[in-house]
Write a protein that holds these residues in place. Structure first.
Motif, PDB file in Angstrom:
ATOM      1  N   TRP A 143       0.834  -1.194   0.000  1.00 36.96           N
ATOM      2  CA  TRP A 143       0.000   0.000   0.000  1.00 36.96           C
ATOM      3  C   TRP A 143       0.871   1.247   0.000  1.00 36.96           C
ATOM      4  O   TRP A 143       1.949   1.252   0.597  1.00 36.96           O
ATOM      5  N   HIS A 144       0.395   2.299  -0.661  1.00 33.48           N
ATOM      6  CA  HIS A 144       0.983   3.612  -0.457  1.00 33.48           C
ATOM      7  C   HIS A 144       0.584   4.035   0.956  1.00 33.48           C
ATOM      8  O   HIS A 144      -0.609   4.119   1.262  1.00 33.48           O
ATOM      9  N   THR A 145       1.546   4.260   1.785  1.00 40.38           N
ATOM     10  CA  THR A 145       1.250   4.632   3.176  1.00 40.38           C
ATOM     11  C   THR A 145       1.786   6.026   3.451  1.00 40.38           C
ATOM     12  O   THR A 145       2.672   6.515   2.743  1.00 40.38           O
ATOM     13  N   PRO A 146       1.257   6.695   4.488  1.00 41.34           N
ATOM     14  CA  PRO A 146       0.256   6.178   5.430  1.00 41.34           C
ATOM     15  C   PRO A 146      -1.154   6.164   4.826  1.00 41.34           C
ATOM     16  O   PRO A 146      -1.474   6.987   3.972  1.00 41.34           O
ATOM     17  N   LEU A 147      -1.969   5.207   5.294  1.00 40.00           N
ATOM     18  CA  LEU A 147      -3.374   5.145   4.927  1.00 40.00           C
ATOM     19  C   LEU A 147      -4.172   6.002   5.900  1.00 40.00           C
ATOM     20  O   LEU A 147      -3.953   5.948   7.110  1.00 40.00           O
ATOM     21  N   SER A 148      -5.109   6.743   5.379  1.00 43.00           N
ATOM     22  CA  SER A 148      -5.982   7.569   6.221  1.00 43.00           C
ATOM     23  C   SER A 148      -7.262   6.814   6.545  1.00 43.00           C
ATOM     24  O   SER A 148      -7.606   5.811   5.900  1.00 43.00           O
ATOM     25  N   GLY A 149      -8.003   7.324   7.519  1.00 43.09           N
ATOM     26  CA  GLY A 149      -9.304   6.759   7.829  1.00 43.09           C
ATOM     27  C   GLY A 149     -10.263   6.905   6.670  1.00 43.09           C
ATOM     28  O   GLY A 149     -11.124   6.044   6.448  1.00 43.09           O
ATOM     29  N   VAL A 150     -10.141   7.980   5.896  1.00 39.20           N
ATOM     30  CA  VAL A 150     -10.994   8.181   4.717  1.00 39.20           C
ATOM     31  C   VAL A 150     -10.759   7.062   3.707  1.00 39.20           C
ATOM     32  O   VAL A 150     -11.702   6.543   3.098  1.00 39.20           O
ATOM     33  N   GLN A 151      -9.513   6.649   3.535  1.00 42.22           N
ATOM     34  CA  GLN A 151      -9.201   5.567   2.607  1.00 42.22           C
ATOM     35  C   GLN A 151      -9.706   4.218   3.122  1.00 42.22           C
ATOM     36  O   GLN A 151     -10.182   3.387   2.341  1.00 42.22           O
ATOM     37  N   VAL A 152      -9.585   4.002   4.418  1.00 47.55           N
ATOM     38  CA  VAL A 152     -10.106   2.756   5.004  1.00 47.55           C
ATOM     39  C   VAL A 152     -11.618   2.678   4.786  1.00 47.55           C
ATOM     40  O   VAL A 152     -12.154   1.637   4.371  1.00 47.55           O
ATOM     41  N   LEU A 153     -12.307   3.774   5.045  1.00 51.77           N
ATOM     42  CA  LEU A 153     -13.751   3.814   4.817  1.00 51.77           C
ATOM     43  C   LEU A 153     -14.055   3.579   3.341  1.00 51.77           C
ATOM     44  O   LEU A 153     -14.987   2.839   2.998  1.00 51.77           O
ATOM     45  N   GLY A 154     -13.256   4.188   2.473  1.00 52.53           N
ATOM     46  CA  GLY A 154     -13.468   4.012   1.044  1.00 52.53           C
ATOM     47  C   GLY A 154     -13.332   2.568   0.603  1.00 52.53           C
ATOM     48  O   GLY A 154     -14.094   2.093  -0.245  1.00 52.53           O
ATOM     49  N   ALA A 155     -12.363   1.857   1.170  1.00 57.75           N
ATOM     50  CA  ALA A 155     -12.177   0.443   0.827  1.00 57.75           C
ATOM     51  C   ALA A 155     -13.419  -0.361   1.190  1.00 57.75           C
ATOM     52  O   ALA A 155     -13.891  -1.202   0.412  1.00 57.75           O
ATOM     53  N   ALA A 156     -13.973  -0.110   2.377  1.00 58.35           N
ATOM     54  CA  ALA A 156     -15.163  -0.831   2.817  1.00 58.35           C
ATOM     55  C   ALA A 156     -16.376  -0.453   1.969  1.00 58.35           C
ATOM     56  O   ALA A 156     -17.163  -1.315   1.554  1.00 58.35           O
TER      57      ALA A 156
END
Length: 201
Positions: free
Chosen positions: A127-140
């Motif tokens: 993954w391109h890091t750091p991952l944000s919470g917005v990206q985590v939500l987007g994945a789900a």
């Protein structure tokens, strides 16, 4: 997260494997609204970062807690999404169409997602890091969109045990999975059926 699923602990302290079949469904085991509040484990952004290390998102490409930068408001949005997905998942499991408000929440959440890359040193997916919470939500959210709009929507199930409400995607070839886990609810049902036969005999 292993290929066998996530390790959970039941009310009596029993440990068992649960395969939710998808990242957006896996989020449901972190807590939820109403009676699910007693299972809440995401109290801080660090809690979510630690949980994600063993999630289906990390199964796609490795994640360490230090790879995540989750803000308190992002955690709030992820938990709001998760709480709404309990209703969406149950609607799908019982053949109902999710309500427009829940679908709008999914659409809003899909704005961003983690960016994959190839690690030059290993050639492996990362993954391109750091991952944000917005990206985590987007994945789900994006995963939920793919499922709800595809043929797999008819394979969302709620555990058949009357005292269990875990929801999962039935990925079995025949499509006849009934239990959250054969180690827990499936085995309890077998024991109950055996005792009933003994008493009847």
């Amino acid at each position: 997260m292993s290929g066998e699923g996530r390790l959970l602990t039941g009310p009596a302290g029993e440990r068992y494997r649960f395969d939710p079949g998808g990242f957006w469904l896996e989020l449901l085991v972190t807590g939820g609204p109403g009676a699910h509040r007693r299972h809440e484990i995401l109290h801080t952004p660090d809690d979510l970062a630690a949980w994600l290390v063993d999630s289906r998102l990390a199964a796609i490409a490795p994640l360490a807690a230090g790879d995540l930068r989750i803000k308190p408001m992002e955690l709030h949005d992820i938990k709001r999404f998760r709480d709404s997905m309990w209703t969406v998942a149950r609607d799908l499991a019982h053949g109902r169409r999710p309500v427009p408000g829940a679908l709008a929440l999914i659409n809003d959440g899909a704005a961003a997602s983690p960016r994959p890359r190839i690690d030059p040193a290993t050639g492996a997916r990362a993954w391109h890091t750091p991952l944000s919470g917005v990206q985590v939500l987007g994945a789900a959210a994006r995963e939920a969109i793919d499922l709800i709009t595809g043929p797999a929507a008819t394979r969302v199930r709620e555990c058949a045990a009357p005292d269990c409400h875990l929801v999962f995607l039935d990925t079995s070839r025949p499509g006849n999975r009934r239990w959250c886990s054969m180690e827990r609810c499936g085995n309890r049902r077998k024991v109950h059926a055996y005792r009933s036969r003994r008493q009847a005999g």
